[in-house]
Design a protein around this motif. Structure first.
Motif, PDB file in Angstrom:
ATOM      1  N   PRO A 145       5.637 142.356  80.425  1.00  0.00           N
ATOM      2  CA  PRO A 145       4.217 142.211  80.100  1.00  0.00           C
ATOM      3  C   PRO A 145       3.971 141.837  78.645  1.00  0.00           C
ATOM      4  N   LEU A 146       4.863 142.319  77.758  1.00  0.00           N
ATOM      5  CA  LEU A 146       4.723 141.997  76.345  1.00  0.00           C
ATOM      6  C   LEU A 146       4.772 140.484  76.111  1.00  0.00           C
ATOM      7  N   LEU A 147       5.698 139.822  76.798  1.00  0.00           N
ATOM      8  CA  LEU A 147       5.830 138.367  76.636  1.00  0.00           C
ATOM      9  C   LEU A 147       4.661 137.621  77.255  1.00  0.00           C
ATOM     10  N   PHE A 148       4.178 138.096  78.379  1.00  0.00           N
ATOM     11  CA  PHE A 148       3.028 137.427  79.003  1.00  0.00           C
ATOM     12  C   PHE A 148       1.793 137.543  78.106  1.00  0.00           C
ATOM     13  N   ILE A 149       1.634 138.694  77.446  1.00  0.00           N
ATOM     14  CA  ILE A 149       0.527 138.841  76.495  1.00  0.00           C
ATOM     15  C   ILE A 149       0.699 137.864  75.336  1.00  0.00           C
ATOM     16  N   ALA A 150       1.933 137.768  74.821  1.00  0.00           N
ATOM     17  CA  ALA A 150       2.204 136.876  73.690  1.00  0.00           C
ATOM     18  C   ALA A 150       1.813 135.437  74.013  1.00  0.00           C
ATOM     19  N   TYR A 151       2.288 134.949  75.148  1.00  0.00           N
ATOM     20  CA  TYR A 151       2.002 133.558  75.502  1.00  0.00           C
ATOM     21  C   TYR A 151       0.548 133.374  75.954  1.00  0.00           C
ATOM     22  N   GLY A 152      -0.096 134.476  76.336  1.00  0.00           N
ATOM     23  CA  GLY A 152      -1.518 134.416  76.637  1.00  0.00           C
ATOM     24  C   GLY A 152      -2.354 134.105  75.410  1.00  0.00           C
ATOM     25  N   PHE A 153      -1.827 134.440  74.236  1.00  0.00           N
ATOM     26  CA  PHE A 153      -2.463 134.045  72.981  1.00  0.00           C
ATOM     27  C   PHE A 153      -1.934 132.695  72.482  1.00  0.00           C
ATOM     28  N   MET A 154      -0.615 132.494  72.596  1.00  0.00           N
ATOM     29  CA  MET A 154       0.007 131.331  71.961  1.00  0.00           C
ATOM     30  C   MET A 154      -0.380 130.004  72.617  1.00  0.00           C
ATOM     31  N   ILE A 155      -0.410 129.972  73.937  1.00  0.00           N
ATOM     32  CA  ILE A 155      -0.738 128.697  74.598  1.00  0.00           C
ATOM     33  C   ILE A 155      -2.186 128.280  74.332  1.00  0.00           C
ATOM     34  N   PRO A 156      -3.188 129.165  74.491  1.00  0.00           N
ATOM     35  CA  PRO A 156      -4.547 128.761  74.106  1.00  0.00           C
ATOM     36  C   PRO A 156      -4.666 128.428  72.613  1.00  0.00           C
ATOM     37  N   GLY A 157      -3.958 129.202  71.769  1.00  0.00           N
ATOM     38  CA  GLY A 157      -3.985 128.917  70.337  1.00  0.00           C
ATOM     39  C   GLY A 157      -3.407 127.557  70.021  1.00  0.00           C
ATOM     40  N   GLY A 158      -2.303 127.199  70.705  1.00  0.00           N
ATOM     41  CA  GLY A 158      -1.700 125.881  70.505  1.00  0.00           C
ATOM     42  C   GLY A 158      -2.616 124.758  70.949  1.00  0.00           C
ATOM     43  N   ARG A 182       0.299 115.809  66.196  1.00  0.00           N
ATOM     44  CA  ARG A 182       1.150 115.405  67.338  1.00  0.00           C
ATOM     45  C   ARG A 182       2.484 116.151  67.326  1.00  0.00           C
ATOM     46  N   TYR A 183       2.926 116.512  66.139  1.00  0.00           N
ATOM     47  CA  TYR A 183       4.169 117.268  65.988  1.00  0.00           C
ATOM     48  C   TYR A 183       4.073 118.607  66.727  1.00  0.00           C
ATOM     49  N   PHE A 184       2.933 119.272  66.646  1.00  0.00           N
ATOM     50  CA  PHE A 184       2.774 120.595  67.257  1.00  0.00           C
ATOM     51  C   PHE A 184       2.494 120.510  68.755  1.00  0.00           C
ATOM     52  N   LEU A 185       2.182 119.338  69.234  1.00  0.00           N
ATOM     53  CA  LEU A 185       2.042 119.136  70.684  1.00  0.00           C
ATOM     54  C   LEU A 185       3.383 119.351  71.381  1.00  0.00           C
ATOM     55  N   ILE A 186       4.469 118.997  70.703  1.00  0.00           N
ATOM     56  CA  ILE A 186       5.819 119.214  71.248  1.00  0.00           C
ATOM     57  C   ILE A 186       6.048 120.703  71.521  1.00  0.00           C
ATOM     58  N   PHE A 187       5.653 121.537  70.567  1.00  0.00           N
ATOM     59  CA  PHE A 187       5.865 122.982  70.707  1.00  0.00           C
ATOM     60  C   PHE A 187       4.999 123.579  71.812  1.00  0.00           C
ATOM     61  N   LEU A 188       3.815 123.062  71.967  1.00  0.00           N
ATOM     62  CA  LEU A 188       2.932 123.542  73.025  1.00  0.00           C
ATOM     63  C   LEU A 188       3.556 123.291  74.397  1.00  0.00           C
ATOM     64  N   ILE A 189       4.136 122.128  74.587  1.00  0.00           N
ATOM     65  CA  ILE A 189       4.805 121.799  75.849  1.00  0.00           C
ATOM     66  C   ILE A 189       5.991 122.742  76.085  1.00  0.00           C
ATOM     67  N   CYS A 190       6.745 123.022  75.022  1.00  0.00           N
ATOM     68  CA  CYS A 190       7.894 123.929  75.135  1.00  0.00           C
ATOM     69  C   CYS A 190       7.449 125.338  75.525  1.00  0.00           C
ATOM     70  N   ASP A 191       6.302 125.781  75.015  1.00  0.00           N
ATOM     71  CA  ASP A 191       5.785 127.108  75.380  1.00  0.00           C
ATOM     72  C   ASP A 191       5.519 127.209  76.875  1.00  0.00           C
ATOM     73  N   VAL A 192       4.927 126.184  77.433  1.00  0.00           N
ATOM     74  CA  VAL A 192       4.616 126.184  78.865  1.00  0.00           C
ATOM     75  C   VAL A 192       5.910 126.215  79.687  1.00  0.00           C
ATOM     76  N   ILE A 193       6.897 125.446  79.255  1.00  0.00           N
ATOM     77  CA  ILE A 193       8.182 125.414  79.969  1.00  0.00           C
ATOM     78  C   ILE A 193       8.843 126.791  79.943  1.00  0.00           C
ATOM     79  N   PHE A 194       8.849 127.419  78.763  1.00  0.00           N
ATOM     80  CA  PHE A 194       9.583 128.681  78.654  1.00  0.00           C
ATOM     81  C   PHE A 194       8.936 129.801  79.448  1.00  0.00           C
ATOM     82  N   ILE A 195       7.616 129.906  79.443  1.00  0.00           N
ATOM     83  CA  ILE A 195       7.005 131.037  80.126  1.00  0.00           C
ATOM     84  C   ILE A 195       7.278 130.966  81.632  1.00  0.00           C
ATOM     85  N   ILE A 196       7.479 129.769  82.161  1.00  0.00           N
ATOM     86  CA  ILE A 196       7.859 129.620  83.570  1.00  0.00           C
ATOM     87  C   ILE A 196       9.289 130.134  83.773  1.00  0.00           C
ATOM     88  N   ILE A 197      10.183 129.731  82.863  1.00  0.00           N
ATOM     89  CA  ILE A 197      11.575 130.207  82.927  1.00  0.00           C
ATOM     90  C   ILE A 197      11.622 131.725  82.823  1.00  0.00           C
TER      91      ILE A 197
END
Length: 487
Positions: free
Chosen positions: A319-332, A420-435
């Motif tokens: 749950p800790l990680l899901f909370i983290a990415y719940g902030f990070m993906i919208p923030g990104g 555009r540089y930070f768009l790369i990281f946003l995509i990586c966040d989505v990939i990782f939370i699925i993994i």
């Protein structure tokens, strides 16, 4: 938790002060014009000295393949403190760029050693019900030292000449000196003592760490027997990194650590944190206001970690990680979208620039406490004793290697492609939370030995089963005490 265990945990959590303060220095001094002019820095050389530090960190992490198992977790910490004192002194007194860079490399080696060995040490001396909060404390110290550095860095900005950046760098000596001095009152890891056949010392250490003052708590007795039994199963395993990858259960654990280490940095947190001043000035803010914003960033990280501290052992790691990415993906999403709008408007709308910063801070809140709590706890607790130091060191080595690349290219990337540089990281966040949602098991409230069952390994005995051997351990302890009195 008794008083002695609490003191030991607070000491071990101090290892993260190295990284927090050092990374804070990197951010602040980029706002000092005297520093930039003294070494005639360009975007390329700025990336170079940042990369040099993390290259040293990678070397330090690799050294932990050998040092913690050979000399012990505690001696390894002492070695890193001595190296840190040397590297910090070189940075503070540097009269030319090569000396400064060498000092950063040595400081990076020290940080790489201590930053990756302390989670291993912490997991081996704390009881299961507080292990997550120990990770949170470790993360809090990263954020607190970073916050402290940024606010101090703002104050030092007004010192004349080179005194500002030399004083800021010189304060790196303090954490190393304090931890080296205090280390002489710390115990060896009980699990390392068992690995070295020093069973009597291990039992005595566990009693001091996990025994109750009244003497009516037998947890340390059951824990001791469980540690010994589990180690006898695992001790014949080869410790080489190649051998680890040949065993399916160990390989899976390594994959989990390495994947998180990689994607944890592909969140873009290092570019955001280390080059905040560059981002703020790109968005039209002054150097002084940029330094104020870095202090707010660090303060927000402390608030985030305090929040994670309260929930990690109640909710669990997942749950800790899901909370983290719940902030990070919208923030990104806010960060890249609003930055793009800011640039499209001709960089004239300051309110849009402020909105970009809000997206950054929203992102930083998710990472600062929750990710920094998860990784030191999870990476050390899922590895068995005989490869715990190696596994944790490998994770931090990947962390540093990834950061080397990001640190080197970020100044140029921000200059050339900006949001555009930070768009790369946003995509990586989505990939990782699925993994993560598919492959990472929950480890809350399990002893380090019992976690082996999550990966299909044999568990020698549960705590309840170990309790059946309590009288045997007590008898041994009484014999040892009688022998000691006789001598």
């Amino acid at each position: 938790m008794n008083k002695y265990q609490a003191l030991c945990i607070f000491y071990v959590a101090g290892g993260s002060l190295f990284y927090g303060y050092d990374s804070g220095c990197t951010t602040s001094i980029l706002g000092y014009e005297d520093f930039l002019e003294y070494f005639a820095l360009t975007p390329t050389t700025i990336g170079a000295f940042g990369s040099a530090y993390y290259a040293g960190g990678a070397v330090g992490s690799f050294l932990n393949y050998y040092l913690p198992d050979k000399f012990g977790r505690l001696r390894t910490i002492q070695i890193s403190c001595v190296l840190s004192l040397l590297g910090s002194a070189m940075q503070t007194g540097a009269t030319n760029f090569p000396v400064f860079v060498v000092g950063r490399v040595i400081g990076g080696i020290a940080c790489g050693i201590i930053f990756s060995v302390c989670p291993t040490y912490a997991s081996e001396i704390c009881s299961p019900e507080v292990r997550g909060r120990v990770g949170a404390l470790y993360g809090f110290n990263v954020n607190f030292s970073y916050m402290f550095t940024e606010w101090v860095g703002l104050g030092f900005y007004f010192l004349p000449g080179n005194a500002a950046w030399r004083t800021l760098l010189g304060l790196q000596l303090v954490p190393a000196a304090v931890m080296l001095f205090a280390s002489f009152w710390m115990p060896f890891s009980p699990r390392w003592l068992v690995m070295k056949g020093r069973d009597d010392e291990a039992l005595e250490t566990l009693k001091r760490l996990h025994g109750s003052p009244s003497g009516d708590d037998d947890f340390y007795l059951k824990e001791y027997h469980q540690i010994k039994s589990q180690y006898h199963i695992e001790k014949d395993e080869k410790l080489g990194i190649v051998a680890i990858f040949k065993r399916p259960s160990y390989r899976k654990r390594m994959y989990l650590i390495l994947t998180f280490s990689l994607f944890g940095q592909l969140t873009g947190i290092i570019p955001l944190q280390n080059y905040q001043v560059t981002i703020y000035t790109t968005l039209g803010f002054s150097n002084v206001f940029s330094l104020i914003l870095t202090g707010i960033w660090g303060t927000l990280g402390c608030i985030s970690t305090a929040t994670a501290f309260c929930v990690v052992d109640k909710l669990g790691r997942r749950p800790l990680l899901f909370i983290a990415y719940g902030f990070m993906i919208p923030g990104g999403i806010m960060l890249v979208t609003l930055w793009g709008v800011y640039e499209a408007g001709g960089s004239t709308n300051i309110s849009i620039g402020k909105a970009v910063i809000f997206g950054m801070f929203f992102y930083g809140f998710g990472y600062g406490g929750f990710i920094n709590t998860f990784f030191p706890a999870y990476s050390s607790e899922i590895m068995p004793s005989n490869i715990r130091a190696t596994g944790t060191a490998t994770g931090y080595a990947v962390f540093n290697i990834t950061v080397i690349l990001l640190t080197q290219i970020t100044p140029l990337a921000i200059e050339r492609i900006s949001w555009r540089y930070f768009l790369i990281f946003l995509i990586c966040d989505v990939i990782f939370i699925i993994i993560f949602s598919i492959f990472y098991p929950e480890t809350k409230n399990k002893t380090l030995e019992e976690i082996a069952a999550l990966f299909g390994d044999e568990v020698a005995e549960t705590l309840e089963e170990a309790g059946t051997h309590k009288e045997e351990v007590l008898q041994r302890e009484n014999v040892d005490e009688s022998k000691h009195l006789h001598e």
